[in-house]
Every structure is written in structure tokens, then in C-alpha cells.
Design a protein around this motif. Structure first.
Motif, PDB file in Angstrom:
ATOM      1  N   VAL A 144      54.836  87.728   2.317  1.00 45.51           N
ATOM      2  CA  VAL A 144      54.448  88.545   3.471  1.00 45.51           C
ATOM      3  C   VAL A 144      53.145  88.026   4.062  1.00 45.51           C
ATOM      4  CG1 VAL A 144      53.701  90.832   4.222  1.00 45.51           C
ATOM      5  CG2 VAL A 144      55.651  90.612   2.667  1.00 45.51           C
ATOM      6  N   SER A 145      52.154  87.784   3.231  1.00 45.66           N
ATOM      7  CA  SER A 145      50.855  87.336   3.730  1.00 45.66           C
ATOM      8  C   SER A 145      50.952  85.965   4.372  1.00 45.66           C
ATOM      9  CB  SER A 145      49.840  87.314   2.593  1.00 45.66           C
ATOM     10  OG  SER A 145      50.211  86.380   1.586  1.00 45.66           O
ATOM     11  N   ARG A 146      51.759  85.094   3.821  1.00 49.01           N
ATOM     12  CA  ARG A 146      51.894  83.746   4.387  1.00 49.01           C
ATOM     13  C   ARG A 146      52.650  83.769   5.716  1.00 49.01           C
ATOM     14  NH1 ARG A 146      50.562  83.260  -0.586  1.00 49.01           N
ATOM     15  NH2 ARG A 146      49.757  81.344  -1.523  1.00 49.01           N
ATOM     16  N   MET A 147      53.701  84.567   5.809  1.00 50.30           N
ATOM     17  CA  MET A 147      54.458  84.636   7.051  1.00 50.30           C
ATOM     18  C   MET A 147      53.618  85.265   8.169  1.00 50.30           C
ATOM     19  SD  MET A 147      57.422  83.198   6.572  1.00 50.30           S
ATOM     20  CE  MET A 147      56.481  82.026   5.554  1.00 50.30           C
ATOM     21  N   GLN A 148      52.828  86.287   7.827  1.00 56.81           N
ATOM     22  CA  GLN A 148      52.032  86.954   8.849  1.00 56.81           C
ATOM     23  C   GLN A 148      50.863  86.101   9.319  1.00 56.81           C
ATOM     24  OE1 GLN A 148      50.948  90.913   7.570  1.00 56.81           O
ATOM     25  NE2 GLN A 148      53.055  91.654   7.697  1.00 56.81           N
ATOM     26  N   ALA A 149      50.558  85.033   8.586  1.00 56.19           N
ATOM     27  CA  ALA A 149      49.474  84.132   8.987  1.00 56.19           C
ATOM     28  C   ALA A 149      49.952  83.010   9.908  1.00 56.19           C
ATOM     29  CB  ALA A 149      48.820  83.527   7.737  1.00 56.19           C
ATOM     30  N   ILE A 150      51.261  82.894  10.120  1.00 56.47           N
ATOM     31  CA  ILE A 150      51.808  81.799  10.919  1.00 56.47           C
ATOM     32  C   ILE A 150      51.673  82.112  12.410  1.00 56.47           C
ATOM     33  CG2 ILE A 150      53.896  80.474  11.452  1.00 56.47           C
ATOM     34  CD1 ILE A 150      54.847  80.920   8.636  1.00 56.47           C
ATOM     35  N   ALA A 151      51.307  81.107  13.184  1.00 58.58           N
ATOM     36  CA  ALA A 151      51.209  81.251  14.639  1.00 58.58           C
ATOM     37  C   ALA A 151      52.582  81.543  15.232  1.00 58.58           C
ATOM     38  CB  ALA A 151      50.634  79.983  15.250  1.00 58.58           C
TER      39      ALA A 151
END
Length: 230
Positions: A144-151
Motif C-alpha cells: 500500500v505504501s509503495r503504490m501510494q508513493a508512485i507518480a
């Protein structure tokens, strides 16, 4: 118009020819609704950590644009539902497209997490989805944290010019030549999305085949009138 059998009557559509979906650069119609996404995908140089999510509603052109990007980048194109079965170190060696990331199965969350980590900052990773990661039904907190950090880059709702171009393409994919007045008739009467355009063209094609008639304004008027009836 579709091909006719030797004994077919005038205007009769005899063969249900296969739909040929074209994912060529010449078949992608640049418009204000997709200009931002086209610019974002033109180069990966500005992608933070070499990652990007392409958002847009169903039938908005995400798949077409993802195929173009994959061809130009030499990328592997993988459906989110197939990710769990992939050899992650192998595919992480080059650019990758994950299609429909918002439909990722729970069992494949670990695979996307590991693929993301393998590729981060090294190889371009493009994901397509209809909704942003905050709305995805993900259970793995680190994912979740990695996906929400993607442009994110977006394809917006289409204008009339784009709807017209897409209708012509959809009919052409089905090998149907339609009169020019049909497109102008359909645009103000249809739901304003590329997904709706695809549904409408498929319905008119099916009706024409069932009735042995060409696709015309009259046939479209009959079909749309029926849809308006309660």
C-alpha cells in the motif's frame, strides 16, 4: 460493410468477421483528454524512481497507450491477474507494464511488492488502473505504501472530436464501413465515454448481423429508441 455471401440479398450481412483491435501509433488519437498522459509516457527520464501509474476510466485508451509504451520501451506486458505466476527476477530485468493493477488478486500482492522492489530506480514500471492506489483493495501494508508513493498521470473524459475518431476506429476494427452522418448522429445521443462507444458499436454490429442489415443511421435510431424506452 461486412462481406456478403454470393447468394446474399442487397445489404444483407452474411459473415460475422472477427474484430481486429489495432494497437498502432497511427490508431491512437491525440486529444486534450489524453495530452497529459502522452507527455508523461513520452520519456521515463522524469519518472520518480522509474515508476508511473496511468489512470483512466474503462475504455479511455489506457490499454492502447500501454501497448504503445510497451512496444517503444521493449517492455513485458502482464495482466495483474497473471502476476503471481511470473518469474519475477526474469521480468524485472527489463521494463514492465502491469495492466489493471486495481484488480490485483490478494494472492498476487506479494509478487507485485517484490517486483516493485526489484525494479525500483532501475527499470521503468508502468501500471494501469481505473482508480488511484488509495482505492485499491490491498491488504499488504508495505505494498500500500509503495503504490501510494508512485507518480500518477491521467486520461480525462473524451471530447466530441475524440469520440468521433474512436467510433470510426471501432467500426473499422470490425471491418464495417459506415455513412458519415451516422457518427454525427451518435455523438450527442450516446453516453460520453470511450467504454460506452465500444458497447454501442458492438450492439449496433450485433443488431445488423441479426437482422441482415447494414449499420446505418436508421438502424442506430431504432436501437437507441429501444434503449430509451422504460
Amino acid at each position: 460493410m461486412r462481406a456478403k455471401s454470393p447468394g446474399a440479398t442487397q445489404g444483407q450481412l452474411a459473415f460475422d468477421l472477427p474484430v481486429r483491435t489495432a494497437y498502432l501509433r497511427a490508431d491512437f488519437f491525440a486529444a486534450p483528454s489524453n495530452a497529459t498522459a502522452l507527455t508523461a509516457l513520452a520519456t521515463t527520464a522524469g519518472w520518480p524512481a522509474a515508476r508511473m501509474i496511468l489512470l483512466g476510466p474503462a475504455g479511455s485508451g489506457k490499454t492502447h497507450l500501454a501497448h504503445l509504451w510497451a512496444t517503444e520501451q521493449g517492455a513485458r506486458l502482464i495482466a495483474a491477474t497473471d502476476l503471481e505466476t511470473q518469474d519475477l527476477p526474469s521480468i524485472a530485468a527489463g521494463p514492465v507494464v502491469i495492466e489493471d493493477a486495481d484488480t490485483l488478486p490478494r494472492a498476487a500482492e506479494a509478487a507485485l511488492f517484490h517486483l516493485h522492489n526489484l525494479m525500483q530506480g532501475r527499470m521503468p514500471l508502468l501500471l494501469t488502473a481505473q482508480s488511484p492506489p488509495r482505492d485499491w483493495p490491498l491488504a499488504l501494508p508495505d505494498l500500500v505504501s509503495r503504490m501510494q508513493a508512485i507518480a500518477i498521470t491521467r486520461i480525462a473524459a473524451p471530447d466530441d472530436a475524440l469520440l468521433a475518431a474512436v467510433l470510426v476506429k471501432l467500426f473499422t476494427d470490425r471491418q464495417i464501413a459506415v455513412p458519415p452522418n451516422l457518427i454525427a448522429y451518435l455523438i450527442p445521443r450516446m453516453n460520453r465515454s470511450l467504454h460506452a462507444a465500444a458497447v454501442l458499436v458492438a450492439a449496433l454490429d450485433a443488431r445488423a448481423l441479426a437482422q441482415g442489415r447494414p449499420v446505418t443511421r436508421a438502424l442506430a435510431a431504432e436501437y437507441l429508441a429501444e434503449q430509451d424506452d422504460p
